[in-house]
Design a protein around this motif. Structure first.
Motif, PDB file in Angstrom:
ATOM      1  N   ILE A 100      25.809  17.358  58.230  1.00 56.19           N
ATOM      2  CA  ILE A 100      26.690  18.318  57.456  1.00 56.19           C
ATOM      3  C   ILE A 100      27.174  19.331  58.194  1.00 56.19           C
ATOM      4  N   SER A 101      26.111  20.017  58.872  1.00 54.89           N
ATOM      5  CA  SER A 101      26.691  21.071  59.841  1.00 54.89           C
ATOM      6  C   SER A 101      27.495  20.948  60.802  1.00 54.89           C
ATOM      7  N   PHE A 102      27.040  19.971  61.476  1.00 55.13           N
ATOM      8  CA  PHE A 102      27.854  19.400  62.662  1.00 55.13           C
ATOM      9  C   PHE A 102      29.298  19.186  62.350  1.00 55.13           C
ATOM     10  N   PHE A 103      29.723  19.006  61.009  1.00 61.74           N
ATOM     11  CA  PHE A 103      31.206  18.655  60.873  1.00 61.74           C
ATOM     12  C   PHE A 103      31.599  19.870  60.338  1.00 61.74           C
ATOM     13  N   GLU A 104      30.826  20.610  59.538  1.00 64.15           N
ATOM     14  CA  GLU A 104      31.368  21.869  58.944  1.00 64.15           C
ATOM     15  C   GLU A 104      31.733  22.777  60.070  1.00 64.15           C
ATOM     16  N   THR A 105      31.062  23.024  60.979  1.00 63.65           N
ATOM     17  CA  THR A 105      31.050  23.794  62.176  1.00 63.65           C
ATOM     18  C   THR A 105      32.474  23.650  63.097  1.00 63.65           C
ATOM     19  N   LYS A 106      32.737  22.246  62.835  1.00 62.81           N
ATOM     20  CA  LYS A 106      34.143  21.829  63.498  1.00 62.81           C
ATOM     21  C   LYS A 106      35.251  21.738  62.508  1.00 62.81           C
ATOM     22  N   GLY A 107      35.185  22.251  61.151  1.00 64.42           N
ATOM     23  CA  GLY A 107      36.239  22.476  60.422  1.00 64.42           C
ATOM     24  C   GLY A 107      36.679  21.192  59.408  1.00 64.42           C
ATOM     25  N   PHE A 108      35.672  20.404  59.287  1.00 61.96           N
ATOM     26  CA  PHE A 108      35.684  19.260  58.390  1.00 61.96           C
ATOM     27  C   PHE A 108      35.195  19.690  57.102  1.00 61.96           C
ATOM     28  N   LYS A 109      35.765  19.288  55.838  1.00 59.21           N
ATOM     29  CA  LYS A 109      35.446  19.034  54.542  1.00 59.21           C
ATOM     30  C   LYS A 109      34.899  17.636  54.368  1.00 59.21           C
ATOM     31  N   PHE A 110      33.963  17.637  53.239  1.00 60.67           N
ATOM     32  CA  PHE A 110      33.394  16.199  53.034  1.00 60.67           C
ATOM     33  C   PHE A 110      33.460  15.914  51.563  1.00 60.67           C
ATOM     34  N   ASN A 111      33.323  14.585  51.292  1.00 60.04           N
ATOM     35  CA  ASN A 111      33.051  14.168  49.617  1.00 60.04           C
ATOM     36  C   ASN A 111      31.736  12.988  50.005  1.00 60.04           C
TER      37      ASN A 111
END
Length: 161
Positions: free
Chosen positions: A127-138
């Motif tokens: 989750i952190s990998f993606f959040e730090t690159k500006g991604f949201k998630f479901n």
């Protein structure tokens, strides 16, 4: 991309029987290194879809399979969506994408994350990998019992498709 040699042969047959074209098949697994990985699956005579580079997820039959990095396939092309279902090898793939600055080449990733209490938990790291690159998630998951495998579907996105 299919590392299981039994399933790969079925995939080749399906593509041929349906006259599908412009498809590139890879009989290998994804990893954060180029080379070979041990791959575990049920046995040579079944078409069981579960298999993994982790014995706890795969099963008793073991073969060596070629491993490649997703970043080497992606090159610098842009993708609308990348679907990843790697039976426990998520950390290796995300490390590769981040280290090679390729995670930005898609606005959306659909990931089937396989969680089990006996395996290393990389969920928060992913989750952190993606959040730090500006991604949201479901997220979507079904809880069965504490000791069972839990498949968690995660849709990471920068914009809604």
């Amino acid at each position: 991309m299919e590392p299981n040699p039994v399933i790969f042969r079925l995939l080749e047959k399906n593509i041929k029987d349906n006259n599908l074209t412009n498809i590139t098949l890879f009989n290998c697994c994804l990893s954060n290194k180029e080379g070979f990985e041990d791959f575990f699956f049920e046995n040579e005579s079944t078409n069981n879809l579960s298999g993994s580079i982790y014995e706890t997820r795969g099963n008793e039959f073991q073969v060596k399979v070629k491993s490649i990095k997703l970043s080497s396939i992606m090159k610098d092309e842009l993708f609308d969506l990348i679907k990843i279902d790697v039976e426990g090898a998520e950390r290796q793939i995300f490390q590769d994408l981040v280290e090679n600055d390729k995670i930005k080449l898609s606005d959306s990733y659909f990931i089937e994350y396989h969680h089990h209490s006996n395996m290393e938990n990389v969920f928060s790291e992913m989750i952190s990998f993606f959040e730090t690159k500006g991604f949201k998630f479901n997220l979507r998951s079904v809880f069965k019992k504490p000791t069972s495998f839990q498949d968690i579907l995660i849709f990471f996105h920068k914009k809604i498709i």
